[in-house]
Design an enzyme around this catalytic site. Structure first.
Site, PDB file in Angstrom:
ATOM      1  CB  SER A 121      -1.026  -0.017   0.950  1.00  0.00           C
ATOM      2  OG  SER A 121      -2.055   1.038   0.940  1.00  0.00           O
ATOM      3  CG  ASP A 133      -4.244  -4.768  -2.969  1.00  0.00           C
ATOM      4  OD1 ASP A 133      -4.432  -4.939  -4.143  1.00  0.00           O
ATOM      5  OD2 ASP A 133      -4.996  -4.331  -1.901  1.00  0.00           O
ATOM      6  CG  HIS A 150      -5.422  -3.160   1.372  1.00  0.00           C
ATOM      7  ND1 HIS A 150      -4.765  -2.898   0.018  1.00  0.00           N
ATOM      8  CD2 HIS A 150      -5.013  -2.092   2.103  1.00  0.00           C
ATOM      9  CE1 HIS A 150      -4.034  -1.874   0.198  1.00  0.00           C
ATOM     10  NE2 HIS A 150      -4.144  -1.339   1.465  1.00  0.00           N
TER      11      HIS A 150
END
Length: 359
Positions: free
Chosen positions: A195, A220, A320
């Site tokens: 992220s 991700d 996630h």
């Protein structure tokens, strides 16, 4: 408003925006009572599932690997005490070390594991900590070194300005930590970023300051608002070790709040993702993009993937935080990446040549 303590049972507590959360008795693991309204990465437990519950269907596709817009269903509430007790880092990492940056007030906490192979240098997402890689590190360390850093304003790291989460500052921090740890004898490094940490990893690689940087793994990368709405963590064991460092107890307000007040850093968010696809494609190292559940490539990445500029893996049935939800699969992808690209402790190993490859 923060509730007062009542007896031996832990109360509900407030997020940085005073959003109410329920908390399990005598634990620090939490479940949101309602979806936050501000754009910030979530308390990483909003998608946990109780054992035996059916899996929720994956979120619908979104237009880019670096942005998404999906809202999975709210999870069920959990009541077990022992099942959610916090776990200690020492069960997964071999060492915890403070890295003092010379001539500054900055001290970065790093977790280390493994005794051979190249260095898998892990950078967590916004609001997380280095311990979000704990379960995966326990597997990767069998064949490689693992270093998981608490970024500025996160975990146990302390700096002169914990709210300066600009991409330039975060990038400089990582470069400084690597230089402080290894000096002029940098081993072969694979940068792994989840992220927000994925954005930082891309920017570090794009600087081209480490000759022995041989791999880039981006996990991700999505915008903060999607991460809040979508929920991020489904693995209970990982939550037991990774969630506690994301919280702190506020004595004056008698409640738990987030360690990192991301809502105060909103002015930096655009810089984390702006132009990231093109920058990722331009990095002169072997690259792999791990996506959660669905293909989210924008035009630049789609063309780049068709041209073979990077490897892409879609990890199904996960949220996630891929490295937390499916740590064994995540570790397998990292080790396969290292093996496929023949990355040894000093660089790329070419059979028949004693000299290691460098850029």
């Amino acid at each position: 408003m923060c509730p007062r303590l009542a007896g031996a049972v832990m109360p509900s507590f407030a997020s940085p925006l005073d959003t109410p959360f329920s908390i399990l008795p005598q634990t620090v693991l939490l479940l949101p009572a309602q979806a936050p309204t501000a754009s910030m990465e979530p308390a990483p437990l909003s998608s946990l599932q109780e054992d035996g519950e059916p899996e929720e269907s994956p979120s619908s596709p979104s237009p880019s690997a670096f942005s998404a817009d999906a809202v999975p269903p709210r999870p069920a509430t959990h009541r077990s005490l022992h099942k959610y007790e916090p776990l200690d880092w020492s069960a997964y990492f071999d060492e915890e070390r403070p890295v003092v940056i010379p001539d500054t007030e900055d001290v970065f906490n790093v977790y280390m594991a493994g005794s051979e192979g190249p260095v898998v240098f892990c950078l967590h997402g916004g609001g997380y900590s280095g311990l979000s890689f704990a379960l995966a590190a326990n597997r990767i360390k069998e064949k490689s070194h693992v270093v998981a850093m608490d970024l500025r304003g996160h975990g146990k790291s302390t700096t002169s300005d914990d709210l300066d989460l600009s991409i330039e500052t975060l990038t400089n921090d990582v470069i400084s930590v690597i230089r402080t740890m290894y000096g002029d004898s940098t081993p072969a490094i694979i940068l792994v970023g989840h992220s927000m940490g994925g954005s930082v990893a891309v920017h570090v690689a794009a600087r081209k300051v480490f000759r022995n940087l041989h791999g880039l793994v981006v996990v991700d990368v999505v915008e903060i608002e999607w991460s809040v709405k979508g929920g991020s963590l489904r693995n209970i064991e990982s939550a037991r070790i990774s969630v506690p460092p994301t919280l702190k107890y506020d004595e004056s307000r008698e409640c738990y709040t987030y360690r990192t007040p991301l809502e105060k850093t909103e002015k930096y968010w655009k810089g984390w993702y702006e132009g990231l696809s093109d920058k990722f494609l331009s990095c002169p190292v072997q690259k792999i993009l791990l996506l959660a559940g669905t293909d989210r490539l924008d035009r630049a990445l789609t063309i780049g993937q068709m041209q073979g500029k990077f490897q892409m893996v879609v990890v199904r049935h996960t949220g996630h935080a891929i490295q937390e939800d499916v740590p064994e699969e995540f570790a397998s992808h990292i080790l396969t990446f290292i093996s496929r690209n023949k990355i040894g402790p000093n660089g790329v190993e070419i059979p028949g040549l004693a000299k290691t490859w460098q850029h």
